[in-house]
Design an enzyme around this catalytic site. Structure first.
Site, PDB file in Angstrom:
ATOM      1  CG  HIS A 171      -1.685   1.178   1.400  1.00 32.57           C
ATOM      2  ND1 HIS A 171      -2.978   1.468   1.223  1.00 32.57           N
ATOM      3  CD2 HIS A 171      -1.391   2.359   1.935  1.00 32.57           C
ATOM      4  CE1 HIS A 171      -3.446   2.620   1.533  1.00 32.57           C
ATOM      5  NE2 HIS A 171      -2.650   3.221   1.969  1.00 32.57           N
ATOM      6  CD  GLU A 172       2.004   3.752   3.429  1.00 33.52           C
ATOM      7  OE1 GLU A 172       2.508   4.887   3.003  1.00 33.52           O
ATOM      8  OE2 GLU A 172       0.917   3.302   4.171  1.00 33.52           O
ATOM      9  CG  HIS A 175       0.586   6.220  -0.559  1.00 33.17           C
ATOM     10  ND1 HIS A 175      -0.524   6.717  -1.150  1.00 33.17           N
ATOM     11  CD2 HIS A 175       0.141   5.649   0.467  1.00 33.17           C
ATOM     12  CE1 HIS A 175      -1.574   6.314  -0.626  1.00 33.17           C
ATOM     13  NE2 HIS A 175      -1.082   5.814   0.453  1.00 33.17           N
ATOM     14  CD  GLU A 254      -4.400   6.512   2.481  1.00 33.96           C
ATOM     15  OE1 GLU A 254      -4.193   5.388   2.394  1.00 33.96           O
ATOM     16  OE2 GLU A 254      -3.120   7.296   2.293  1.00 33.96           O
TER      17      GLU A 254
END
Length: 653
Positions: A171-172, A175, A254
């Site tokens: 997930h990070e 980004h 997100e």
């Protein structure tokens, strides 16, 4: 939506945020202007005939003061954030994870991060842990991938299983891949500027409580204190608007990051499990800057109203990525499953003491499985990848589970001596020297002669070269990527000296190989980040640099020398009438290629897409992707900030 579309979407989101920011400044100006109108009335500077609350005697001062405070505050914060993600990590009390850490949870975090970075073609971020934070949370910070850091709470290390940690890290990483990290840093600077008005009001309230009247007694309601209160209210009304903007932008990003994390790992149960544990354990942070950085975090960092939340509700996020997960978890809690005694007993044909794995989730089986022996054959690396047409550009920024498996396999194959060397900055330097010596090749005597006066270091480099000789050439660039974060431990002077010495070492035979060029460019990119591109250009405006790039790629292929002009003409037809004549880069084409790549950094997203597609057609024109062509593709993509994942299966030695 592919990588370039997401980059363009992030750019549009940035522009939208700037518009909202400008409107917030306008509202702040209106509030400050109204406050100063009241002051003007009280001191007789406003007459009834020519002054209004929106334009009066002190309106120019209100406008100038608002712009100076807001833009000045944002600029100061931006200059502070230019130091990279480490300043944000340290602001939250983060501590860098030691590369020689013996703690099992920290080693697992380092391994997951390095595997993810190698698979995605991204620089390995420096990993920090917030040791005083018991909640489950994480964030990435930095203006560029080369300056990025990954910060994880102690609670995440203690409570998450490997597949859950991998889901959170994926997930990070999304980004970083999709431009959200830079957008979030820009938002930090903008909010700091908005906050400056309220900080001025607070300063006036605290430090200027009014003077004394003629009897030397304190005035009960000093004018300056009231002015400070009014400006404070205006400032925090603007900050409220800024937080609304932050919440709206962050929630959208997100949702996309959750979807990308599942796409990367092909394991929705892992990411859903991490979110479930946040639901049970919490994700709150105790640091002073927890609210300021709330839009960076994996989960909500502070208790907040739903309409100011920077993340969608947890249940909504879980159901979006793994439908039915909540129901299964709730049912398991409400009615724990009681297994008969026969379940778990050894099955016929199994060795005594081995219980069946039936009923365990796939993630649990793979997490606990014994890794294959080091001499096993490599797993299938993207056998279906197609470099023709848009095949390569479709893979840019697209991390897949197969890439993660490839990176994990590569990670397991690294000899233990190399792994030990990578625990220190000096060891990482030794690995870089050994890589150059291994692929040049260079004798032990030549290494000792170059490192005269550094006998201990030479005795480290030479055996490492022997261990590298047992590895396939496709390990070279991933090993370089593993060395780079260790070099961050060096100061600026030591880093510059190391880069100079590496160049001299690589030129011992008076020429650079493609791998040496790739290694030096990756090291240079890490320790000397390129300046930010302020003005983007089209591909057509860079036709001379494109011509040099295409010619160099053709030179490193397997074409007959007489066929190169024909292929050049066919490939450059995409530039239309602006097609330049075929350049002659000389006997050493890499310096010309270096100059061309520096110029091509300024391409706009569409230009980068078309350039990479042109590179793919160029290397595919001889029907084989050679190792040196693959290394050049990785370097070109990295310099364009277009990370290229592993393409190991299509490479021919």
């Amino acid at each position: 939506m592919d990588f370039f579309s997401r980059q363009e979407h992030a750019r549009r989101t940035t522009m939208r945020m700037l518009v909202y920011f400008a409107l917030t400044i306008l509202l702040l100006f209106a509030g400050v202007n109204a406050v100063l109108y009241g002051v003007a009335l009280s001191v007789g500077k406003a007459d009834s005939g020519g002054s209004f609350w929106w334009w009066h005697y002190w309106t120019p001062q209100a406008l100038a003061g608002t712009l100076i405070l807001v833009l000045g505050g944002a600029l100061l914060e931006w200059l502070y954030l230019r130091e990279g993600g480490k300043v944000v990590a340290e602001m939250m009390g983060g501590v860098p994870v030691d590369f020689s850490a013996r703690d099992a949870s920290e080693r697992r975090l380092l391994n997951v991060t390095e595997e993810m970075a190698i698979a995605a073609g991204l620089p390995v971020p420096v990993v920090y842990v917030m040791p005083r934070e018991a909640g489950i949370n994480a964030f990435v910070a930095g203006l560029t991938p080369q300056q990025s850091v990954l910060v994880v709470t102690q609670g995440a290390l203690e409570h998450l299983e490997r597949d859950e940690l991998q889901g959170m890290v994926a997930h990070e990483f999304s980004h970083i891949l999709h431009g959200d990290m830079r957008l979030n840093m820009r938002m930090l600077a903008a909010l700091a500027g908005v906050l400056a008005i309220g900080q001025l009001g607070g300063f006036l309230m605290r430090s200027l409580t009014g003077g004394y009247d003629g009897r030397r007694e304190r005035n009960p309601l000093p004018v300056v204190w009231l002015l400070g209160l009014a400006i404070w209210l205006v400032g925090y009304a603007g900050l409220f608007m800024g937080r609304l903007i932050k919440a709206a932008v962050s929630r959208e990003r997100e949702v996309l990051a959750d979807a990308a994390g599942v796409q990367f790992t092909r394991n929705p149960e892992g990411l859903a499990g991490a979110l479930w544990k946040i639901r049970e354990q919490g994700s709150r942070l105790q640091g002073l800057h927890a609210e300021t950085l709330s839009h960076l975090c994996f989960g909500e960092s502070v208790p907040i109203q739903a309409w100011l939340a920077t993340h969608p509700p947890l249940d909504e996020r879980i159901e979006a990525i793994c439908p039915g997960f909540l129901q299964r978890k709730s049912s398991a809690i409400a009615a724990p499953l009681t297994l008969p005694a026969s379940v778990g007993a050894p099955l016929p044909g199994l060795l005594p003491g081995l219980a069946p794995l039936t009923g365990m989730p796939v993630s649990a089986r793979t997490a606990n499985a014994v890794p294959p022996p080091v001499d096993d054959a490599p797993i299938a690396f993207d056998r279906e990848v197609d470099l023709r047409g848009d095949g390569l550009t479709d893979r840019v920024g697209e991390l897949r589970m197969e890439d993660l498996e490839s990176a994990a396999w590569l990670h397991r194959q690294i000899p233990v001596e190399i792994t030990r060397a990578l625990q220190t900055a000096t060891g990482a330097r030794a690995v870089l020297y050994a890589l150059i010596a291994r692929f040049q090749p260079m004798s032990a005597e030549a290494v000792q002669e170059f490192l005269e006066g550094q006998s201990a270091f030479a005795r480290w480099v030479i055996p490492l070269g022997g261990h590298l000789a047992t590895l396939d050439g496709r390990f070279a660039l991933p090993l370089v990527e593993l060395c780079l974060p260790r070099l961050d431990l060096l100061d600026a002077q030591a880093s510059a000296a190391m880069l100079r010495d590496l160049r001299r070492f690589a030129l011992q035979n008076s020429r650079l190989s493609v791998f040496e060029f790739a290694l030096l460019k990756r090291v240079e990119q890490r320790i000397r980040p390129a300046p930010m591109v302020m003005h983007q250009r089209s591909l057509e405006s860079q036709h001379l640099s494109v011509a040099v790039l295409v010619r160099c790629l053709l030179d490193f292929g397997s074409h007959a020398r007489t066929a190169i002009p024909v292929h050049y003409q066919k490939l450059m037809q995409s530039l239309g009438e602006q097609m330049p004549p075929m350049p002659d880069p000389g006997p050493e084409p890499l310096p010309a290629l270096d100059r061309a790549l520096r110029s091509l950094r300024t391409l706009d997203p569409d230009g980068k897409r078309r350039l990479l597609a042109l590179c793919a057609r160029t290397v595919e024109s001889d029907g084989v992707l050679h190792v040196q062509e693959y290394e050049l593709l990785r370097v070109i993509a990295g310099l364009l900030d277009c990370p290229l994942p592993l393409l190991q299966s299509v490479i021919q030695p």
